[in-house]
Motif scaffolding. Sequence first.
Motif, PDB file in Angstrom:
ATOM      1  N   PRO A  58       3.117  -4.504   3.248  1.00  0.00           N
ATOM      2  CA  PRO A  58       3.956  -3.145   3.629  1.00  0.00           C
ATOM      3  C   PRO A  58       3.228  -2.014   3.287  1.00  0.00           C
ATOM      4  N   THR A  59       3.383  -1.046   4.047  1.00  0.00           N
ATOM      5  CA  THR A  59       2.650   0.490   3.966  1.00  0.00           C
ATOM      6  C   THR A  59       3.544   1.367   3.729  1.00  0.00           C
ATOM      7  N   GLU A  60       3.644   2.434   2.785  1.00  0.00           N
ATOM      8  CA  GLU A  60       4.478   3.382   2.761  1.00  0.00           C
ATOM      9  C   GLU A  60       3.871   4.467   2.599  1.00  0.00           C
ATOM     10  N   GLY A  61       4.002   5.776   3.088  1.00  0.00           N
ATOM     11  CA  GLY A  61       3.680   6.884   3.218  1.00  0.00           C
ATOM     12  C   GLY A  61       2.731   7.107   4.386  1.00  0.00           C
ATOM     13  N   ALA A  62       2.153   6.182   5.258  1.00  0.00           N
ATOM     14  CA  ALA A  62       1.121   6.443   6.113  1.00  0.00           C
ATOM     15  C   ALA A  62       1.640   7.594   7.094  1.00  0.00           C
ATOM     16  N   ARG A 117       0.943  -1.030   0.067  1.00  0.00           N
ATOM     17  CA  ARG A 117      -0.187  -0.031   0.006  1.00  0.00           C
ATOM     18  C   ARG A 117       0.904   1.107   0.031  1.00  0.00           C
ATOM     19  N   THR A 118       0.641   2.080  -0.857  1.00  0.00           N
ATOM     20  CA  THR A 118       1.465   3.349  -0.890  1.00  0.00           C
ATOM     21  C   THR A 118       0.419   4.629  -0.788  1.00  0.00           C
ATOM     22  N   ARG A 119       0.765   5.653   0.044  1.00  0.00           N
ATOM     23  CA  ARG A 119       0.316   6.917  -0.006  1.00  0.00           C
ATOM     24  C   ARG A 119       0.938   7.922  -0.879  1.00  0.00           C
ATOM     25  N   THR A 120       0.430   8.397  -1.923  1.00  0.00           N
ATOM     26  CA  THR A 120       1.165   9.294  -2.977  1.00  0.00           C
ATOM     27  C   THR A 120       1.396  10.773  -2.314  1.00  0.00           C
ATOM     28  N   ARG A 121       2.180  11.319  -2.869  1.00  0.00           N
ATOM     29  CA  ARG A 121       2.265  12.884  -2.267  1.00  0.00           C
ATOM     30  C   ARG A 121       1.164  13.743  -2.239  1.00  0.00           C
ATOM     31  N   ASP A 122       0.127  13.359  -3.250  1.00  0.00           N
ATOM     32  CA  ASP A 122      -1.430  13.970  -3.031  1.00  0.00           C
ATOM     33  C   ASP A 122      -2.251  13.657  -1.916  1.00  0.00           C
ATOM     34  N   GLY A 123      -1.666  12.654  -1.250  1.00  0.00           N
ATOM     35  CA  GLY A 123      -2.588  12.167  -0.344  1.00  0.00           C
ATOM     36  C   GLY A 123      -3.445  10.962  -0.465  1.00  0.00           C
ATOM     37  N   ARG A 124      -3.496  10.516  -1.997  1.00  0.00           N
ATOM     38  CA  ARG A 124      -4.236   9.376  -2.198  1.00  0.00           C
ATOM     39  C   ARG A 124      -3.509   8.052  -1.832  1.00  0.00           C
ATOM     40  N   TRP A 125      -4.376   7.207  -1.557  1.00  0.00           N
ATOM     41  CA  TRP A 125      -3.661   5.648  -1.100  1.00  0.00           C
ATOM     42  C   TRP A 125      -3.915   4.748  -2.386  1.00  0.00           C
ATOM     43  N   TRP A 126      -2.924   4.039  -2.754  1.00  0.00           N
ATOM     44  CA  TRP A 126      -2.739   3.016  -3.933  1.00  0.00           C
ATOM     45  C   TRP A 126      -2.408   1.747  -3.569  1.00  0.00           C
ATOM     46  N   TYR A 127      -3.016   0.719  -4.058  1.00  0.00           N
ATOM     47  CA  TYR A 127      -2.312  -0.628  -3.820  1.00  0.00           C
ATOM     48  C   TYR A 127      -1.645  -1.246  -4.948  1.00  0.00           C
TER      49      TYR A 127
END
Length: 159
Positions: free
Chosen positions: A84-88, A29-39
């Motif tokens: 794994p979660t990045e950007g939380a 899971r990744t949170r992008t710089r614009d705040g959105r979550w992506w899998y």
Amino acid sequence: MSAWRDRAGPWARARMPDGQELDVLVTARTRTRDGRWWYECEAVMPVRHEHPDGRTEPKAAPTRVSVAAEHITPLPGEDYTAVPTEGAVAGRQWLAVRVRGLREEGPWWCVHRRDCWQARGGWSRRRITADEARELLAATRAARVCDVCRPDRALADDP
């Protein structure tokens, strides 16, 4: 089941841009710089395997795909805790805007929600995390919350 599938992660249902649904393996899971979550996922897709002697046969191979969080449906019985979660923490959903003070007041920081329409003013602006927003508001009297978007309410509920 093959070894890469066992290591890849839990299964989920993903909705594709054309509306079709596909079962995928969730790898991150990744949170992008614009705040959105992506899998980040792997879709098991058919491929043609050609042997050295020219024979061909169908095989399956993982193909990387990124799916917006709102298009992922968890499947019952799957464990997503180890994904794994990045950007939380690094997600920058708050905005600190430096505002010139009035009369005797010096300049101060105003904390806004990232999408607040009042955050246009100021001479310096930076995106900050929820932890940074809390620290800024607690550590200094030269910081305030926006009266319009009231980020203090969400920051009090946000772990």
